[in-house]
Design a protein around this motif. Structure first.
Motif: not given
Length: 393
Positions: A180-198, A331-335
């Protein structure tokens, strides 16, 4: 005060004073050059082990360069190492000793980690710069913290800024989150694309090394389709897949029904897993298979390895790849950037010759990039190149 501390440059600034304090209680490290087999076996348990420091990788990637696997010992215990590549200059005017993504710490959480790293650098200076009269070139890996302490330490010690990557940013995912925390960390668009992939009916599977041929088929078809110039270290894949655990990369596939649509090779040893190579077919993009693949890899690495971070590598300047990786880092990772190469020589002529050789190499790489741009103006960046880029050639 230790011999290492005595060897440090005269202090005066606050960073230099901190550096002297960090190593003042550290005795001189013992060094030992070992065989390639012993080296790979020993560093398998290092926190900072990476694929480019493997002898099996290096001897395949750079067969004409002399490889010197050097271990560092403190009170008889191995505390670190650096696979040194000793390369002759044109006309045999001298040699450059190169350390890429090293020196590596065996335990980067121990209280003496900073002092040990400083001790390893001093030992390399003593051997290659002082005794052999060579230019010593060190490229630390990207830091997960806001400051790259390894590079800062090199600058304080007198190393000079050398070559830099054109696109130095590395995208690093935090692996130690629940779903749950990992998915929340993703950007909004990344989560949206992942939901479609699921919802696309995709399945994820881990494969054994005997199935590397299936990945190669995907990879060959992708390179033919996209017509990009591959300057990565792909020729090392067979050597890496022949290694023992935990150094052998993991092979993963995503399929839709009976068809493989995506494959990935992941280096998983140490505290930082690395995305090495990916390959996909034409169906992968509309299925958003890349989102599904990386989500499953993140979960697998979290549950089956001790890695804290997942290094996605760079982008080679492709904006679409930047957006994809930035969204996954969330939000949880780094660049963080790969720092410039740090060069040191005890003798002015050795530095002049070595720096000149690197400058000539940089011109060649720039020209190659321009030529590749002319040949492949529509090349996509999603062939995925990570830490096997021109900084490591």
């Amino acid at each position: 005060m230790s011999v290492i501390a005595d060897r440090l440059i005269q202090t005066g600034s606050e960073p230099q004073q901190k550096l002297r304090a960090a190593v003042s209680a550290t005795p001189m490290l013992e060094t030992r050059i070992v065989s390639g087999e012993e080296w790979d076996r020993t560093i398998a348990g290092f926190d900072e082990v990476c694929q480019e420091q493997l002898y099996a990788f290096a001897i395949t990637r750079w067969p004409s360069v002399k490889q010197e696997p050097m271990l560092f010992l403190l009170d008889g215990k191995v505390v670190g190492g650096s696979l040194m590549m000793v390369q002759p200059l044109p006309l045999r005017l001298g040699y450059i000793a190169v350390s890429k993504w090293a020196p590596m710490l065996a335990d980067n959480t121990c209280p003496e980690a900073d002092a040990i790293h400083a001790g390893m650098v001093e030992a390399l200076i003593a051997e290659y710069a002082d005794r052999r009269g060579q230019m010593l070139s060190i490229l630390p890996r990207a830091s997960t913290g806001p400051v790259n302490r390894e590079y800062e330490r090199l600058e304080t010690r007198g190393f000079k800024r050398g070559s830099e990557l054109l696109f130095p940013s590395r995208y690093i995912v935090n692996l130690r989150l629940d779903d749950a925390s990992q998915r929340k960390s993703f950007s909004q668009n990344w989560r949206r694309q992942l939901n479609k992939a699921d919802k696309a009916g995709l399945t994820f599977e881990r494969a054994g090394p005997e199935r590397i041929g299936e990945f190669e088929t995907l990879y060959a078809a992708m390179t033919d389709r996209k017509q990009f110039s591959d300057h990565s270290a792909y020729e090392t894949v067979h050597a890496l897949m022949a290694m023992e655990e935990p150094l052998r990369p993991e092979l993963f596939f995503v399929r839709q029904g009976d068809e493989l649509v995506y494959g990935a090779l992941i280096f998983k040893a140490g505290d930082r897993a690395v995305y090495l190579y990916g390959a996909s077919n034409e169906q992968a993009l509309p299925l958003r298979a890349g989102y599904f693949m990386h989500w499953q890899i993140i979960r697998w690495l979290r549950d089956n390895t001790r890695a804290t971070w997942y290094d996605l590598g760079g982008t080679d300047g492709f904006q679409g790849l930047h957006q994809f990786k930035k969204g996954m880092v969330g939000e949880a990772g780094v660049i963080r950037p790969v720092p410039p190469v740090a060069n040191y020589a005890s003798k002015p002529l050795a530095y002049l010759l070595g720096a000149g050789a690197f400058a000539a190499r940089d011109v060649v790489y720039h020209l190659r990039r321009v030529i590749d741009g002319w040949r492949n103006p529509k090349t996509k960046g999603d062939q995925v190149r990570t830490n096997t880029d021109e900084a490591s050639e």
